[in-house]
Design a protein around this motif. Sequence first.
Motif, PDB file in Angstrom:
ATOM      1  N   LEU A 189       6.564 -12.139 -25.821  1.00 58.75           N
ATOM      2  CA  LEU A 189       5.986 -11.024 -26.541  1.00 58.75           C
ATOM      3  C   LEU A 189       4.585 -11.069 -27.250  1.00 58.75           C
ATOM      4  O   LEU A 189       3.996 -10.125 -27.024  1.00 58.75           O
ATOM      5  N   PHE A 248      13.518  -5.482 -13.819  1.00 61.79           N
ATOM      6  CA  PHE A 248      13.217  -5.816 -15.234  1.00 61.79           C
ATOM      7  C   PHE A 248      14.458  -6.002 -15.891  1.00 61.79           C
ATOM      8  O   PHE A 248      14.812  -7.138 -16.618  1.00 61.79           O
ATOM      9  N   GLN A 249      15.510  -5.038 -15.629  1.00 57.21           N
ATOM     10  CA  GLN A 249      16.717  -5.142 -16.513  1.00 57.21           C
ATOM     11  C   GLN A 249      17.576  -6.190 -16.057  1.00 57.21           C
ATOM     12  O   GLN A 249      18.428  -6.716 -16.717  1.00 57.21           O
ATOM     13  N   ASP A 293       1.712  -8.965 -26.486  1.00 59.78           N
ATOM     14  CA  ASP A 293       0.674  -7.839 -27.406  1.00 59.78           C
ATOM     15  C   ASP A 293      -0.620  -7.954 -26.990  1.00 59.78           C
ATOM     16  O   ASP A 293      -1.447  -7.063 -27.562  1.00 59.78           O
ATOM     17  N   ILE A 303       3.982  -5.935 -13.566  1.00 58.84           N
ATOM     18  CA  ILE A 303       4.772  -4.465 -13.959  1.00 58.84           C
ATOM     19  C   ILE A 303       5.578  -4.476 -13.028  1.00 58.84           C
ATOM     20  O   ILE A 303       5.481  -4.264 -11.709  1.00 58.84           O
ATOM     21  N   VAL A 316      -0.310  -3.042 -20.734  1.00 56.53           N
ATOM     22  CA  VAL A 316       1.326  -3.362 -20.736  1.00 56.53           C
ATOM     23  C   VAL A 316       2.036  -1.952 -20.624  1.00 56.53           C
ATOM     24  O   VAL A 316       1.754  -1.036 -21.322  1.00 56.53           O
ATOM     25  N   THR A 317       3.250  -2.343 -19.985  1.00 56.53           N
ATOM     26  CA  THR A 317       4.159  -1.088 -20.050  1.00 56.53           C
ATOM     27  C   THR A 317       5.389  -1.520 -20.394  1.00 56.53           C
ATOM     28  O   THR A 317       5.621  -2.792 -20.737  1.00 56.53           O
ATOM     29  N   ALA A 318       6.561  -0.693 -20.358  1.00 55.74           N
ATOM     30  CA  ALA A 318       7.879  -1.021 -20.819  1.00 55.74           C
ATOM     31  C   ALA A 318       8.524  -2.149 -19.861  1.00 55.74           C
ATOM     32  O   ALA A 318       9.453  -2.715 -20.146  1.00 55.74           O
ATOM     33  N   THR A 319       7.790  -1.996 -18.723  1.00 55.53           N
ATOM     34  CA  THR A 319       8.768  -3.062 -17.805  1.00 55.53           C
ATOM     35  C   THR A 319       7.611  -4.468 -17.441  1.00 55.53           C
ATOM     36  O   THR A 319       7.881  -4.975 -16.430  1.00 55.53           O
ATOM     37  N   SER A 320       6.708  -4.610 -18.520  1.00 54.37           N
ATOM     38  CA  SER A 320       5.769  -5.748 -18.124  1.00 54.37           C
ATOM     39  C   SER A 320       6.333  -7.056 -18.459  1.00 54.37           C
ATOM     40  O   SER A 320       7.291  -7.386 -19.401  1.00 54.37           O
ATOM     41  N   ARG A 321       6.068  -8.206 -17.812  1.00 55.51           N
ATOM     42  CA  ARG A 321       6.416  -9.569 -18.091  1.00 55.51           C
ATOM     43  C   ARG A 321       5.100 -10.342 -17.701  1.00 55.51           C
ATOM     44  O   ARG A 321       4.278  -9.954 -16.837  1.00 55.51           O
ATOM     45  N   LYS A 340      11.909  -1.057 -12.762  1.00 58.49           N
ATOM     46  CA  LYS A 340      12.926  -1.003 -13.860  1.00 58.49           C
ATOM     47  C   LYS A 340      14.102  -1.672 -13.572  1.00 58.49           C
ATOM     48  O   LYS A 340      14.685  -2.397 -14.319  1.00 58.49           O
TER      49      LYS A 340
END
Length: 68
Positions: A48, A37-38, A52, A31, A57-62, A34
Amino acid sequence: NMLQLVQKHSLNFPGFGACKGSLACCTCHLILDKEVFQKLDPVSENELDMLDLTCGVTATSRLGCQLC
Ligand code: FES
């Protein structure tokens, strides 16, 4: 990538990279801040699909094995 970095330096992250970067696990889930991540390349469809199936998982997970 992040997986190679962990392996090269024998960093102690138990279980990290169980599938050795073949996108068959989620042990390399990160995580990110931000801002970090960007700056990364977009997430691939295969990453992806694995995200799933990943817990927490968060909006900035990889997945670390996919980061260069
Ligand atoms: Fe398994 Fe990254 S090491 S998906």
